[in-house]
Design an enzyme around this catalytic site. Sequence first.
Site, PDB file in Angstrom:
ATOM      1  N   LYS A 128       1.024  -1.095  -0.069  1.00 27.83           N
ATOM      2  CA  LYS A 128       0.012  -0.145   0.156  1.00 27.83           C
ATOM      3  C   LYS A 128       1.079   1.018  -0.043  1.00 27.83           C
ATOM      4  CE  LYS A 128      -1.990   1.694   3.693  1.00 27.83           C
ATOM      5  NZ  LYS A 128      -1.758   3.124   4.010  1.00 27.83           N
ATOM      6  N   ASP A 164      -3.453   4.168  -1.840  1.00 23.36           N
ATOM      7  CA  ASP A 164      -4.214   4.842  -0.978  1.00 23.36           C
ATOM      8  C   ASP A 164      -4.468   6.096  -0.948  1.00 23.36           C
ATOM      9  OD1 ASP A 164      -6.212   4.672   1.477  1.00 23.36           O
ATOM     10  OD2 ASP A 164      -4.591   4.108   2.598  1.00 23.36           O
ATOM     11  N   LYS A 211      -7.752   7.982  -1.105  1.00 20.73           N
ATOM     12  CA  LYS A 211      -8.958   8.455  -0.480  1.00 20.73           C
ATOM     13  C   LYS A 211      -9.644   9.513  -1.146  1.00 20.73           C
ATOM     14  CE  LYS A 211      -7.532   6.236   4.054  1.00 20.73           C
ATOM     15  NZ  LYS A 211      -6.305   6.297   3.953  1.00 20.73           N
ATOM     16  N   THR A 249     -10.763   3.231  10.366  1.00 23.38           N
ATOM     17  CA  THR A 249     -10.571   2.431  11.662  1.00 23.38           C
ATOM     18  C   THR A 249      -9.972   2.946  12.828  1.00 23.38           C
ATOM     19  OG1 THR A 249      -8.476   1.541  10.640  1.00 23.38           O
ATOM     20  CG2 THR A 249     -10.302   0.163  10.354  1.00 23.38           C
ATOM     21  N   ARG A 307       3.044  -1.143  10.511  1.00 27.71           N
ATOM     22  CA  ARG A 307       4.163  -1.160  11.584  1.00 27.71           C
ATOM     23  C   ARG A 307       4.549  -2.406  12.092  1.00 27.71           C
ATOM     24  NH1 ARG A 307       1.424   4.055  14.527  1.00 27.71           N
ATOM     25  NH2 ARG A 307      -0.440   2.908  13.452  1.00 27.71           N
TER      26      ARG A 307
END
Length: 236
Positions: A34, A61, A63, A121, A213
């Site tokens: 990503k 990504d 958005k 999230t 991570r």
Amino acid sequence: MRENRPVIALDFPTFQDVKDFLAKFPEEEKLYVKIGMELYYSVGPDVVEYVKSLGHAVFLDLKLHDIPNTVQSAMKVLAGLGVDMTNVHAAGGREMMRAARAGLDQAGGEATKLIAVTQLTSTSEAIMQADQNIQTSLQESVIHYAQMTADAGLDGVVCSAQEVELIKQATSSDFVCLTPGIRPKGTATGDQKRVMTPADASSIGSDYIVVGRPVTQASDPVRAYQEIYKEWNHLP
């Protein structure tokens, strides 16, 4: 269609960091990665082209969330990068999402999966109600956005693994659910509010998982990735 490879979030500030990280993996290991806002805005399309040149799949990504015409035009540009997946915010509405799909298709990006963010999230129900003034449950908001996304003709949504079963019931079994906020058991949750382990996400029906991570900041990223891969695929 379920993706067997966990998606690695390349949340690095520089191009060299990306090169150094990918160089740790065997050349024959083709990853799914990503590329998010920080890296893309810092480096630009060169980083996408580099990662694709190594044979890796890319989820870009960014958005997107703007008026339909602007999003459609932007998607025409992104289609030229040959990314495997990209996304918009479902909050932009049906017209914007349809325009995004049209932009990709018009520029030869028919094979690019297009998904929409429901609720981040990092967003709890209390935050959603206070900051967005959406006075339903978080679950109801996510399901509403997922149904709207399916109606707009997109391939799926970004969602918490906790909502996957309900989303597929409300849409269809082949509606893609990509779930960030994945943390192997025993690791820190960071700024994520709604998290789940790779094994649990697999069992609940997630099609893609995004892990950052726990892999990128591991002392041995290759081993960390392999352990998550095995957990995601229920391998011994």
